[in-house]
Design a protein around this motif. Sequence first.
Motif, PDB file in Angstrom:
ATOM      1  N   PHE A 151       0.833  -1.211   0.000  1.00 33.95           N
ATOM      2  CA  PHE A 151       0.000   0.000   0.000  1.00 33.95           C
ATOM      3  C   PHE A 151       0.864   1.257   0.000  1.00 33.95           C
ATOM      4  CE2 PHE A 151      -3.851  -2.394   1.450  1.00 33.95           C
ATOM      5  CZ  PHE A 151      -4.700  -1.886   0.479  1.00 33.95           C
ATOM      6  N   LEU A 152       1.915   1.281   0.829  1.00 34.16           N
ATOM      7  CA  LEU A 152       2.782   2.458   0.884  1.00 34.16           C
ATOM      8  C   LEU A 152       3.519   2.657  -0.432  1.00 34.16           C
ATOM      9  CD1 LEU A 152       4.227   2.143   4.509  1.00 34.16           C
ATOM     10  CD2 LEU A 152       2.630   3.858   3.671  1.00 34.16           C
ATOM     11  N   ASN A 153       3.952   1.550  -1.053  1.00 34.55           N
ATOM     12  CA  ASN A 153       4.641   1.651  -2.334  1.00 34.55           C
ATOM     13  C   ASN A 153       3.718   2.207  -3.420  1.00 34.55           C
ATOM     14  OD1 ASN A 153       7.489  -0.277  -3.037  1.00 34.55           O
ATOM     15  ND2 ASN A 153       6.604   1.169  -4.490  1.00 34.55           N
ATOM     16  N   LEU A 154       2.480   1.733  -3.432  1.00 32.90           N
ATOM     17  CA  LEU A 154       1.510   2.256  -4.404  1.00 32.90           C
ATOM     18  C   LEU A 154       1.211   3.729  -4.147  1.00 32.90           C
ATOM     19  CD1 LEU A 154      -0.943  -0.793  -4.533  1.00 32.90           C
ATOM     20  CD2 LEU A 154       0.569  -0.023  -6.366  1.00 32.90           C
ATOM     21  N   ALA A 155       1.264   4.138  -2.867  1.00 30.42           N
ATOM     22  CA  ALA A 155       1.016   5.542  -2.522  1.00 30.42           C
ATOM     23  C   ALA A 155       2.136   6.440  -3.041  1.00 30.42           C
ATOM     24  CB  ALA A 155       0.865   5.696  -1.011  1.00 30.42           C
ATOM     25  N   ILE A 156       3.402   6.034  -2.834  1.00 28.99           N
ATOM     26  CA  ILE A 156       4.502   6.892  -3.310  1.00 28.99           C
ATOM     27  C   ILE A 156       4.589   6.876  -4.836  1.00 28.99           C
ATOM     28  CG2 ILE A 156       5.829   6.653  -1.178  1.00 28.99           C
ATOM     29  CD1 ILE A 156       7.698   4.742  -2.651  1.00 28.99           C
ATOM     30  N   MET A 157       4.131   5.787  -5.458  1.00 27.27           N
ATOM     31  CA  MET A 157       4.092   5.765  -6.928  1.00 27.27           C
ATOM     32  C   MET A 157       3.042   6.739  -7.450  1.00 27.27           C
ATOM     33  SD  MET A 157       4.581   1.679  -7.638  1.00 27.27           S
ATOM     34  CE  MET A 157       4.309   1.813  -9.406  1.00 27.27           C
ATOM     35  N   SER A 158       1.904   6.829  -6.763  1.00 26.25           N
ATOM     36  CA  SER A 158       0.881   7.795  -7.183  1.00 26.25           C
ATOM     37  C   SER A 158       1.374   9.226  -6.965  1.00 26.25           C
ATOM     38  CB  SER A 158      -0.420   7.555  -6.410  1.00 26.25           C
ATOM     39  OG  SER A 158      -0.274   7.894  -5.043  1.00 26.25           O
ATOM     40  N   TYR A 159       2.114   9.445  -5.883  1.00 26.68           N
ATOM     41  CA  TYR A 159       2.701  10.761  -5.615  1.00 26.68           C
ATOM     42  C   TYR A 159       3.715  11.127  -6.701  1.00 26.68           C
ATOM     43  CZ  TYR A 159       5.610  14.309  -3.321  1.00 26.68           C
ATOM     44  OH  TYR A 159       6.319  15.456  -3.025  1.00 26.68           O
ATOM     45  N   ASP A 160       4.506  10.133  -7.122  1.00 25.04           N
ATOM     46  CA  ASP A 160       5.480  10.350  -8.193  1.00 25.04           C
ATOM     47  C   ASP A 160       4.780  10.728  -9.494  1.00 25.04           C
ATOM     48  OD1 ASP A 160       8.199   9.954  -9.514  1.00 25.04           O
ATOM     49  OD2 ASP A 160       6.992   8.467 -10.575  1.00 25.04           O
ATOM     50  N   ARG A 161       3.691  10.040  -9.827  1.00 22.54           N
ATOM     51  CA  ARG A 161       2.933  10.348 -11.048  1.00 22.54           C
ATOM     52  C   ARG A 161       2.294  11.742 -10.946  1.00 22.54           C
ATOM     53  NH1 ARG A 161       4.977   9.156 -14.705  1.00 22.54           N
ATOM     54  NH2 ARG A 161       6.659   9.120 -13.196  1.00 22.54           N
ATOM     55  N   TYR A 162       1.856  12.086  -9.736  1.00 21.04           N
ATOM     56  CA  TYR A 162       1.258  13.412  -9.512  1.00 21.04           C
ATOM     57  C   TYR A 162       2.272  14.515  -9.814  1.00 21.04           C
ATOM     58  CZ  TYR A 162       0.397  17.451  -6.451  1.00 21.04           C
ATOM     59  OH  TYR A 162       0.278  18.719  -5.928  1.00 21.04           O
ATOM     60  N   VAL A 199      11.317   4.599   4.104  1.00 16.05           N
ATOM     61  CA  VAL A 199      10.118   4.683   4.949  1.00 16.05           C
ATOM     62  C   VAL A 199       9.110   3.601   4.565  1.00 16.05           C
ATOM     63  CG1 VAL A 199       8.108   6.121   5.511  1.00 16.05           C
ATOM     64  CG2 VAL A 199      10.391   7.137   5.464  1.00 16.05           C
ATOM     65  N   THR A 200       8.979   3.371   3.259  1.00 17.23           N
ATOM     66  CA  THR A 200       8.047   2.352   2.760  1.00 17.23           C
ATOM     67  C   THR A 200       8.346   0.981   3.346  1.00 17.23           C
ATOM     68  OG1 THR A 200       7.712   3.545   0.685  1.00 17.23           O
ATOM     69  CG2 THR A 200       7.223   1.195   0.668  1.00 17.23           C
ATOM     70  N   TRP A 201       9.620   0.684   3.571  1.00 21.49           N
ATOM     71  CA  TRP A 201      10.008  -0.637   4.089  1.00 21.49           C
ATOM     72  C   TRP A 201      10.170  -0.657   5.605  1.00 21.49           C
ATOM     73  CZ3 TRP A 201      10.381  -5.307   1.620  1.00 21.49           C
ATOM     74  CH2 TRP A 201      10.216  -5.282   0.229  1.00 21.49           C
ATOM     75  N   LEU A 202      10.788   0.357   6.178  1.00 22.50           N
ATOM     76  CA  LEU A 202      11.104   0.331   7.606  1.00 22.50           C
ATOM     77  C   LEU A 202       9.878   0.503   8.487  1.00 22.50           C
ATOM     78  CD1 LEU A 202      14.452   2.368   7.677  1.00 22.50           C
ATOM     79  CD2 LEU A 202      14.138  -0.105   7.805  1.00 22.50           C
ATOM     80  N   PHE A 203       8.968   1.407   8.104  1.00 22.56           N
ATOM     81  CA  PHE A 203       7.783   1.632   8.939  1.00 22.56           C
ATOM     82  C   PHE A 203       6.925   0.375   9.087  1.00 22.56           C
ATOM     83  CE2 PHE A 203       3.228   2.599   9.092  1.00 22.56           C
ATOM     84  CZ  PHE A 203       3.157   3.148  10.363  1.00 22.56           C
ATOM     85  N   PRO A 204       6.579  -0.335   7.995  1.00 22.83           N
ATOM     86  CA  PRO A 204       5.783  -1.563   8.170  1.00 22.83           C
ATOM     87  C   PRO A 204       6.483  -2.620   9.019  1.00 22.83           C
ATOM     88  CG  PRO A 204       5.698  -0.843   5.895  1.00 22.83           C
ATOM     89  CD  PRO A 204       6.741  -0.018   6.569  1.00 22.83           C
ATOM     90  N   PHE A 205       7.806  -2.781   8.836  1.00 25.88           N
ATOM     91  CA  PHE A 205       8.533  -3.783   9.620  1.00 25.88           C
ATOM     92  C   PHE A 205       8.458  -3.459  11.111  1.00 25.88           C
ATOM     93  CE2 PHE A 205      11.587  -6.160   6.604  1.00 25.88           C
ATOM     94  CZ  PHE A 205      10.576  -6.275   5.657  1.00 25.88           C
ATOM     95  N   LEU A 206       8.623  -2.188  11.446  1.00 25.13           N
ATOM     96  CA  LEU A 206       8.562  -1.767  12.845  1.00 25.13           C
ATOM     97  C   LEU A 206       7.144  -1.910  13.402  1.00 25.13           C
ATOM     98  CD1 LEU A 206       9.948  -0.490  15.314  1.00 25.13           C
ATOM     99  CD2 LEU A 206       9.422   1.759  14.353  1.00 25.13           C
TER     100      LEU A 206
END
Length: 308
Positions: free
Chosen positions: A110-121, A145-152
């Motif tokens: 979900f976070l990866n898809l969010a930053i991809m949408s931000y990149d397209r924006y 952040v996309t990887w570390l936050f979910p792991f934590l």
Amino acid sequence: MINSTQFSYFTLVAYFDTGAFKYLYFMIVMSLYMLIVCVNLLLIVVICMNRSLYEPMYLFLCSLFVNELYGSTGLFPFLLLQILSDIHTVSAPFCFLQIFCGYSYGCVEFLNLAIMSYDRYLAICYPLQYNTRMTSKKIALLIAVTWLFPFLAIAVLIALSAPLKLCGNIINKVYCGNYSIVKLACSDTTVNNIYGLISTVISVIVPLILILFSYMKILKVCFSGSKQTRQKAVSTCTPHLVSLLNFSFGSCFQILQSRFDMSTVPSVSDIFLSLYFITCQPLFTPILYGLKMSKIRYICKRLLCGEV
């Protein structure tokens, strides 16, 4: 007083006897897993080995493909073992490891898809300022952040669930789920439920709001822009939207399956929709991007044909 304990294993009762067909099911699932691994590895290698693809969009795609590989590898081998086994049990440590892999995979997605949408924006709404806004440091920070936050976040979730005293060890699913274990607890689970709700909002609702905001801005630019702008927006955003809808469907069913009684749903449908979460996204997302993006498609073709 209800007897409570900490069980050393859990029993998964959502499986049904497949008889002689279990070897056929094993081969089908194994073929799907191998296809997922091959397709995602191919695209990861293509992006990492070609400097022409060292752009924000492709780096975020590489992170997405790594996550597909991580999520499927965390669940498929266990599923293959369960298909061949007649006793569907899993040790408690491995059950919590499976929860960590499955939940962190979903959050990263979900976070990866969010930053991809931000990149397209940024690319569509601010094309002239894109390179100054999407710097290499910002890309690295977003991916971290996309990887570390979910792991934590998932590590804390498991730390709250593991010490619970349980009244049973029967899980009505094909793989372990955190809420399925929390429902078995005899002790107070208020903290678990509150943290679970907060982490779900942060990991799912917040990224969806960011994606919605990004696409509202993109649509506004498309309607007021030229035909070329609309074509660029459609070509770059279509794979992302399809991937988002596909994963959202699987995630919504997982949440409904965990929180509500699904006894009225046929067991075959229940299992199919459970496997949809770990099968369709890792399989269709790389194929979708590989077919839609001409640059990736061209380099893949050269690589497979042995051209330097």
